[in-house]
Design an enzyme around this catalytic site. Structure first.
Site, mmCIF file in Angstrom:
data_model
loop_
_atom_site.group_PDB
_atom_site.id
_atom_site.type_symbol
_atom_site.label_atom_id
_atom_site.label_comp_id
_atom_site.label_asym_id
_atom_site.label_seq_id
_atom_site.Cartn_x
_atom_site.Cartn_y
_atom_site.Cartn_z
ATOM 1 N N ASN A 166 0.799 -1.231 0.000
ATOM 2 C CA ASN A 166 0.000 0.000 0.000
ATOM 3 C C ASN A 166 0.828 1.275 0.000
ATOM 4 O O ASN A 166 0.384 2.303 -0.512
ATOM 5 C CB ASN A 166 -1.035 -0.009 1.136
ATOM 6 C CG ASN A 166 -0.438 -0.286 2.487
ATOM 7 O OD1 ASN A 166 0.626 -0.890 2.586
ATOM 8 N ND2 ASN A 166 -1.104 0.144 3.529
ATOM 9 N N GLU A 264 3.493 -4.157 12.601
ATOM 10 C CA GLU A 264 2.539 -3.077 12.339
ATOM 11 C C GLU A 264 1.464 -3.680 11.453
ATOM 12 O O GLU A 264 1.698 -3.948 10.279
ATOM 13 C CB GLU A 264 3.286 -1.918 11.669
ATOM 14 C CG GLU A 264 2.613 -0.590 11.885
ATOM 15 C CD GLU A 264 1.642 -0.279 10.779
ATOM 16 O OE1 GLU A 264 0.440 -0.609 10.941
ATOM 17 O OE2 GLU A 264 2.075 0.272 9.767
ATOM 18 N N CYS A 298 -3.560 1.118 6.485
ATOM 19 C CA CYS A 298 -3.798 0.427 7.760
ATOM 20 C C CYS A 298 -4.488 1.334 8.763
ATOM 21 O O CYS A 298 -5.207 0.859 9.623
ATOM 22 C CB CYS A 298 -2.497 -0.121 8.319
ATOM 23 S SG CYS A 298 -1.172 1.057 8.259
ATOM 24 N N GLU A 476 6.978 3.022 15.134
ATOM 25 C CA GLU A 476 7.878 3.441 14.055
ATOM 26 C C GLU A 476 7.823 4.955 13.911
ATOM 27 O O GLU A 476 6.967 5.615 14.504
ATOM 28 C CB GLU A 476 7.455 2.771 12.748
ATOM 29 C CG GLU A 476 7.545 1.259 12.840
ATOM 30 C CD GLU A 476 7.394 0.573 11.494
ATOM 31 O OE1 GLU A 476 6.258 0.434 11.028
ATOM 32 O OE2 GLU A 476 8.429 0.191 10.908
HETATM 33 P P1 NAP Z 1 0.265 -9.804 3.775
HETATM 34 O O1 NAP Z 1 0.075 -11.248 3.556
HETATM 35 O O2 NAP Z 1 0.301 -9.348 5.173
HETATM 36 O O3 NAP Z 1 1.620 -9.361 3.028
HETATM 37 C C1 NAP Z 1 2.479 -8.344 3.484
HETATM 38 C C2 NAP Z 1 3.924 -8.753 3.230
HETATM 39 O O4 NAP Z 1 4.209 -9.977 3.896
HETATM 40 C C3 NAP Z 1 4.234 -9.008 1.758
HETATM 41 O O5 NAP Z 1 5.564 -8.629 1.483
HETATM 42 C C4 NAP Z 1 4.074 -10.510 1.653
HETATM 43 O O6 NAP Z 1 4.729 -11.065 0.555
HETATM 44 C C5 NAP Z 1 4.676 -10.947 2.964
HETATM 45 N N1 NAP Z 1 4.247 -12.275 3.420
HETATM 46 C C6 NAP Z 1 3.103 -12.927 3.082
HETATM 47 N N2 NAP Z 1 3.056 -14.121 3.695
HETATM 48 C C7 NAP Z 1 4.186 -14.231 4.439
HETATM 49 C C8 NAP Z 1 4.715 -15.227 5.306
HETATM 50 N N3 NAP Z 1 4.060 -16.369 5.543
HETATM 51 N N4 NAP Z 1 5.901 -15.023 5.908
HETATM 52 C C9 NAP Z 1 6.568 -13.870 5.705
HETATM 53 N N5 NAP Z 1 6.133 -12.892 4.881
HETATM 54 C C10 NAP Z 1 4.948 -13.053 4.267
HETATM 55 O O7 NAP Z 1 -0.821 -8.949 3.018
HETATM 56 P P2 NAP Z 1 -1.492 -9.220 1.581
HETATM 57 O O8 NAP Z 1 -1.679 -10.703 1.408
HETATM 58 O O9 NAP Z 1 -0.729 -8.483 0.566
HETATM 59 O O10 NAP Z 1 -2.895 -8.532 1.772
HETATM 60 C C11 NAP Z 1 -3.939 -9.213 2.459
HETATM 61 C C12 NAP Z 1 -4.708 -8.270 3.358
HETATM 62 O O11 NAP Z 1 -3.820 -7.712 4.324
HETATM 63 C C13 NAP Z 1 -5.313 -7.067 2.681
HETATM 64 O O12 NAP Z 1 -6.561 -7.372 2.158
HETATM 65 C C14 NAP Z 1 -5.387 -6.068 3.794
HETATM 66 O O13 NAP Z 1 -6.567 -6.243 4.522
HETATM 67 C C15 NAP Z 1 -4.233 -6.425 4.682
HETATM 68 N N6 NAP Z 1 -3.067 -5.511 4.530
HETATM 69 C C16 NAP Z 1 -2.779 -4.700 5.564
HETATM 70 C C17 NAP Z 1 -1.700 -3.837 5.472
HETATM 71 C C18 NAP Z 1 -1.374 -2.901 6.580
HETATM 72 O O14 NAP Z 1 -0.565 -2.010 6.415
HETATM 73 N N7 NAP Z 1 -1.947 -3.068 7.749
HETATM 74 C C19 NAP Z 1 -0.926 -3.796 4.322
HETATM 75 C C20 NAP Z 1 -1.228 -4.674 3.278
HETATM 76 C C21 NAP Z 1 -2.299 -5.526 3.410
HETATM 77 P P3 NAP Z 1 3.910 -11.303 -0.829
HETATM 78 O O15 NAP Z 1 3.555 -9.963 -1.312
HETATM 79 O O16 NAP Z 1 4.881 -12.010 -1.681
HETATM 80 O O17 NAP Z 1 2.705 -12.139 -0.456
#
Ligand code: NAP
Ligand code: MG
Length: 505
Positions: A166, A264, A298, A476
């Site tokens: 994001n 976070e 977030c 942070e």
């Molecule tokens: P996510 O799974 O939390 O991914 C964030 C980061 O973590 C990415 O770099 C991702 O890599 C990595 N990651 C994923 N699975 C991992 C694991 N098992 N071990 C270590 N690192 C891992 O988020 P998303 O799947 O992109 O989005 C899903 C939902 O998360 C969204 O719909 C939203 O609700 C929420 N989200 C929240 C925030 C926030 O700032 N709070 C930011 C993004 C998304 P990959 O990109 O290669 O999967």
């Protein structure tokens, strides 16, 4: 396969057909030879290919970071010299500001207005930590006579920093700046959807004079590369921003090696409009609070509580302004909302909206996919306002991560505090009132890391950013963040003339 390598002396063109990963100060292809496509989500077009790291590449990055930390010069530099290099990073970013903004827009689909603010803040993060580290010292403590104690601040070591899509560059800056200021080495794992600007930032670090191996970037699957880093014995800390489920998984796995951890995570932040609010400021601020960055934030204020006595007037104005917001060409300065990051995310958002309708809520405006001119193949969703919700609805409890706000009425202060806190999350919150006493009273009772009082903005470099409850822990963006990348060593010495003999033998 032999790795192709090219040492980084300068960034070069930012807009490329292919991006290599960065390990030990060099552009490196994946050991498997694999690549993946990264898209422009506003148009649904492929932007470039990116080297796809696997475990072998992650291992190389850990070794490079470990070697830079254990044997390199970065952490031994006088602190002023580290600060100088960090200011140089900021200078290079400033000199290439427009290009950075454009790359961020292209890879994330966000509006140029949002990207401009975020790149600017990324630059200020480096400037802030360049300044902050210079004055960041240990303490001399009062001791009984004969004893002398001081604390020595030492960098933690190798840090894996896993970031979301994001705020692709800003999250990289939030992570890299305090870590390298403290003297750590880092491995950035960018989100698979948005790897480009983190790679470019890593290149800029080298151009500015950060030694090889101090900052490394391994684009690739979170489940593979991220997971490998989280479990690695030679990684001392994981700093993660992203979803709460992934955060929990990381915490569990990082516990096996007792890594330091900063999480976070998600949010479902309340936005409370009291009857004594400045109506105009509250409408404009609440609008920005949910729809900035297309709601993919977030700390988006996605649960709105409006006092019953002003509800009709407020909602009429709020909906009218929502319908005036422009979704379209992200590079156009008049655009308010950019695209949604991916088709999957678009489906998640629409799924939540449909679930609210099924649960009996009403869509006051939006609630559907849109197709702005020239961007028909991209992923777009109308800014959406949902009313007549009840607290138990899925769309009210869970993070939607899109341009969707749910609105509830309330009657009094005590009640709204209770309802605002009725969530597993605790990241942001906003209060709109002209009564200072009430603002302070409510601010102190909200269970959230950030309270915005009559303010549409949640943070600047220097203000702590982080959550309560399941929004994570660690702050942070502030001076104290440096301590999350350091250990305090207590050095206790005895200077008395009479030898001590505690066993008395
Ligand atoms: P996510 O799974 O939390 O991914 C964030 C980061 O973590 C990415 O770099 C991702 O890599 C990595 N990651 C994923 N699975 C991992 C694991 N098992 N071990 C270590 N690192 C891992 O988020 P998303 O799947 O992109 O989005 C899903 C939902 O998360 C969204 O719909 C939203 O609700 C929420 N989200 C929240 C925030 C926030 O700032 N709070 C930011 C993004 C998304 P990959 O990109 O290669 O999967
Ligand atoms: Mg995920």
């Amino acid at each position: 396969m032999e790795l192709t390598k090219e040492a980084i002396t300068e960034v070069g063109e930012m807009k490329r057909q292919h991006y290599a990963m960065i390990i030990n100060g060099e552009r490196v292809e994946s050991s498997s030879g694999n690549t993946f496509d990264t898209l422009n989500p506003a148009k649904g077009e492929t932007l470039a290919t990116v080297a796809k790291a696997n475990e072998e590449d992650a291992e190389k990055a850990v070794q490079a970071a470990r070697n830079a930390f254990d044997n390199g010069k970065w952490r031994k530099y006088p602190v002023g010299k580290r600060a100088r290099v960090m200011n140089k990073i900021a200078d290079i970013m400033r000199s290439r500001f427009k290009e950075l903004v454009e790359m961020e827009v292209l890879n994330s689909g966000k509006s140029v207005g949002a990207a401009t603010v975020q790149i600017n803040q990324s630059i200020e993060d480096f400037e802030f930590y360049a300044g902050a580290i210079v004055g960041h010292r240990g303490e001399v403590n009062n001791m009984p006579h004969g004893f002398f104690n001081y604390t020595h601040k030492e960098p933690l070591g190798v840090c894996a920093q896993i970031i979301p899509w994001n705020y692709p560059m800003m999250m990289a800056a939030w992570k890299i700046a305090p870590a390298i200021a403290a003297g750590c080495s880092v491995i950035i794992k960018p989100a698979s959807l948005t790897p480009i600007t983190a790679i470019i930032l890593n290149e800029i670090c080298h151009e500015a004079g950060v030694p090889e191996g101090v900052v490394n970037t391994v684009p690739g699957s979170g489940a593979v590369v991220g997971d490998y880093l989280v479990q690695h014995e030679d990684v001392n800390k994981v700093a993660f921003t992203g979803s709460t489920p992934t955060g929990k998984d990381i915490m569990e796995k990082a516990s096996q090696t007792l890594k330091r951890l900063t999480l976070e995570l998600g949010g479902k932040s309340p936005n409370i409009v009291f009857e004594d609010a400045d109506m105009e400021a509250a409408v404009a601020g609440s609008l920005f609070g949910i729809f900035f960055n297309t709601g993919q934030s977030c700390e988006a204020r996605s649960r709105m509580f409006v006092h019953e006595s002003i509800y009709d007037e407020f909602m009429e104005k709020f909906i009218e302004k929502t319908e005036k917001l422009v979704s379209g060409d992200p590079m156009d300065k008049g655009t308010h909302l950019g695209s949604i990051i991916s088709k999957d995310q678009l489906e998640i958002i629409d799924g939540y909206v449909q679930s609210a309708v099924q649960d009996g809520a009403k869509i006051a405006t939006g609630g559907k996919q849109i197709y702005p001119e020239g961007h028909e193949e991209g992923h777009w969703y109308a800014p959406t306002v949902i009313t007549d919700v009840t607290p138990d609805m899925k769309a009210v409890q869970e993070e939607i991560f899109g341009p969707v706000v749910v609105v509830e009425k309330f009657t009094d202060e005590k009640e709204v505090i209770k309802r605002a806190n009725d969530t597993k999350y605790g990241l942001g919150s906003a209060i709109w009132t002209t009564n200072q006493g009430r603002a302070t009273r409510v601010a102190h009772q909200i269970q959230a890391g950030i309270v915005m009082v009559n303010s549409p903005f949640s943070a600047f470099p220097g203000t702590p950013f982080g959550g309560y409850k399941q929004s994570g822990f660690g702050r942070e963006l502030t001076v104290e963040t440096l301590d999350l990348y350091m250990e305090d060593k207590s050095v206790l010495s005895y200077y008395g003339a009479k030898p001590l003999n505690p066993f008395n033998v």
